[in-house]
Design a protein around this motif. Structure first.
Motif, short mmCIF file in Angstrom:
data_model
loop_
_atom_site.label_atom_id
_atom_site.label_comp_id
_atom_site.label_asym_id
_atom_site.label_seq_id
_atom_site.Cartn_x
_atom_site.Cartn_y
_atom_site.Cartn_z
N UNK A 12 64.34 30.22 41.08
CA UNK A 12 63.46 31.01 40.21
C UNK A 12 63.30 32.42 40.76
N UNK A 13 63.14 32.54 42.06
CA UNK A 13 62.95 33.85 42.69
C UNK A 13 64.17 34.76 42.47
N UNK A 14 65.37 34.22 42.60
CA UNK A 14 66.59 35.03 42.50
C UNK A 14 66.69 35.76 41.17
N UNK A 15 66.28 35.08 40.10
CA UNK A 15 66.48 35.65 38.77
C UNK A 15 65.20 36.25 38.16
N UNK A 16 64.11 36.23 38.91
CA UNK A 16 62.86 36.80 38.41
C UNK A 16 62.76 38.27 38.77
N UNK A 17 62.69 39.12 37.74
CA UNK A 17 62.50 40.56 37.94
C UNK A 17 61.35 41.08 37.07
N UNK A 18 60.38 40.20 36.83
CA UNK A 18 59.27 40.56 35.95
C UNK A 18 58.12 41.24 36.68
N UNK A 19 58.16 41.22 38.01
CA UNK A 19 57.00 41.66 38.76
C UNK A 19 57.29 42.88 39.63
N UNK A 20 56.25 43.59 39.95
CA UNK A 20 56.36 44.80 40.78
C UNK A 20 56.60 44.44 42.24
N UNK A 21 55.82 43.48 42.75
CA UNK A 21 55.87 43.11 44.17
C UNK A 21 56.32 41.66 44.34
N UNK A 22 57.13 41.44 45.37
CA UNK A 22 57.56 40.10 45.75
C UNK A 22 57.27 39.94 47.24
N UNK A 23 56.47 38.93 47.56
CA UNK A 23 56.09 38.71 48.96
C UNK A 23 56.57 37.33 49.38
N UNK A 24 57.55 37.32 50.29
CA UNK A 24 58.12 36.06 50.77
C UNK A 24 57.72 35.83 52.22
N UNK A 25 57.10 34.69 52.48
CA UNK A 25 56.73 34.33 53.84
C UNK A 25 57.23 32.92 54.10
N UNK A 26 57.76 32.71 55.30
CA UNK A 26 58.28 31.38 55.59
C UNK A 26 58.65 31.20 57.04
N UNK A 27 58.98 29.98 57.39
CA UNK A 27 59.34 29.64 58.75
C UNK A 27 60.78 29.99 59.07
N UNK A 28 61.18 29.68 60.27
CA UNK A 28 62.54 29.96 60.72
C UNK A 28 63.53 29.12 59.92
N UNK A 29 64.65 29.74 59.57
CA UNK A 29 65.72 29.00 58.91
C UNK A 29 65.43 28.60 57.49
N UNK A 30 64.41 29.17 56.87
CA UNK A 30 64.06 28.77 55.49
C UNK A 30 64.99 29.40 54.46
N UNK A 31 65.78 30.37 54.87
CA UNK A 31 66.78 31.09 54.04
C UNK A 31 66.16 32.14 53.13
#
Length: 437
Positions: A12-31
């Motif tokens: 969903x994230x790859x093809x979503x361009x509807x928003x101004x800001x994208x904030x991705x947080x995650x652990x090691x190796x989450x890709x």
């Protein structure tokens, strides 16, 4: 037309361009970084855009973002180091990526902010490891993000850090200013959320179906010998990084604190002040001590910077009226002299070789440190205060992750007090009536 297998949690994230800001947080190796890079390539193949990729230190980009983009382009059969029809051209000096349709990706480091001034018509920014940059740098980037026709987007990716970091305070909540956008615990449950104009995405190693099992086992093993790193690396959650200086520090409602102070049989009242001006702060605290129970109460604070001494004197004039003693930073004798000349009862707190360590140990000896909810700056500085570490990872017992002005104020206030005992008649014990309690 090419096919690319991706982790389902990121589709969903790859093809979503509807928003101004994208904030991705995650652990090691989450890709998360991999899928941000893939998202960028797919967008720039489709539309003629200029994207800017930024890290705090420019030299770290080559082996991270640039190399990752090159690997993905190669997987897609689009990689080239020279002009080839239908291929993406990668130039290493200077680092730049050009697409067949005229799109391009440029790279900058926040360690050379003057070079951002030459950036124009950028419609997408990727701020990798955003927690490593300063908030001022982030604001500078948002100011550079503009385009006459395209919608603009800024993508931020990071491993979770301490909650005192600007990225947490800006995108989640800031207890000091009562600013609240999103509870991080809610994000961990929902995994993907949209709040206001921001698309939030949380991920862990479990979301990366291409990770080897032994890598996940190594992350799981962190729980046994490094709980802080386990929280960051395995669970991908914000929190306190490192060893807390004051694990006994708690916040309580103001009236509850005042009631507890009134119930002390023989309370000791202390006031301490640290001086600051440009980037540091004037921090003045009122403390109450329950000597028998070894409890320190913090119930009032003054916390301002960019203030001349005369303005500060006006702000705290109640101390001149009450005659309360203030122990202050002895490194500022002129400032202390000014306040004394203007009717304040102020004395220098003792400083000596090793005093930072001794004062820190003294405060740590309290069984409890209870802070009024009204003292928002004290809570902000001390609740998650951690020890600094050296290059070998060993803690430095008199250095911290921030410069805690309220902690210094406590040091000076307690310079003639010992948690285990009192030093003769040097203790200033004011009555409740003097304090209006």
């Amino acid at each position: 037309m090419v096919e690319k297998e991706v982790n389902p949690h990121f589709e969903d994230f790859i093809f979503d361009w509807e928003h101004k800001y994208y904030f991705l947080v995650g652990g090691y190796g989450s890709s998360k970084s991999y899928h941000v890079a893939l998202k960028l390539i797919l967008k720039l193949v489709e539309e003629k855009r200029t994207a800017l990729i930024v890290r705090e230190v420019y030299d770290t980009i080559r082996d991270s973002c640039f190399a990752l983009l090159a690997d993905i382009a190669d997987e897609l059969g689009l990689y080239s180091t020279r002009k080839e029809k239908g291929k993406i051209q990668f130039t290493s000096s200077p680092m730049q990526i050009r697409f067949p349709n005229g799109s391009k990706i440029i790279f900058k480091g926040m360690d050379k902010p003057e070079k951002l001034k030459s950036v124009h018509n950028v419609s997408i920014v990727w701020l990798e490891e955003c927690s490593e940059t300063k908030y001022a740098g982030y604001k500078e980037l948002t100011g550079r993000l503009r385009h006459p026709t395209f919608k603009t987007h800024i993508i931020l990716s990071t491993n979770p850090v301490g909650k005192s970091n600007w990225s947490y305070k800006h995108f989640f909540k800031n207890d000091k200013t009562k600013y609240h956008v999103l509870n991080d615990e809610e994000l961990y449950k929902q995994r993907i959320m949209v709040v206001n104009k921001t698309y939030y995405h949380h991920s862990t190693a479990d979301d990366n179906l291409f990770l080897p099992e032994d890598y996940i086992e190594q992350l799981d093993d962190l729980k046994n010998h490094d709980p802080d790193l386990h929280r960051i690396a395995r669970k991908g959650e914000f929190g306190t990084n490192g060893i807390k200086v004051l694990p006994q520090f708690v916040e309580a409602p103001h009236e509850e604190v005042m009631n507890k102070i009134r119930a002390i049989k023989k309370p000791l009242y202390k006031n301490g002040m640290d001086f600051g001006f440009v980037t540091s702060y004037n921090a003045l605290l009122r403390l109450a001590i329950d000597h028998d129970k070894k409890i320190l109460y913090i119930y009032w604070e003054y916390y301002k910077n960019q203030q001349t001494d005369d303005k500060t004197a006006e702000d705290i004039k109640e101390f001149k009226v009450s005659g309360e003693l203030i122990k202050a930073d002895s490194a500022e004798p002129k400032t202390i002299a000014f306040f004394k000349q203007n009717g304040f009862k102020m004395k220098p707190g003792k400083k000596f070789p090793g005093s930072r360590l001794q004062y820190t140990k003294k405060v740590k000896r309290f069984k409890k440190i209870i802070c009024s909810s009204n003292c928002v700056n004290t809570i902000d500085e001390l609740k998650d205060l951690t020890f600094a570490v050296d290059k070998q990872g060993e803690i430095i017992e008199d250095e911290f992750n921030i410069d805690p002005h309220t902690f210094s104020a406590i040091w000076y206030a307690l310079d003639d007090y010992e948690v285990s005992d009192l030093k003769g008649n040097s203790v200033r014990s004011m009555s409740k009536s003097e304090l209006g309690l």
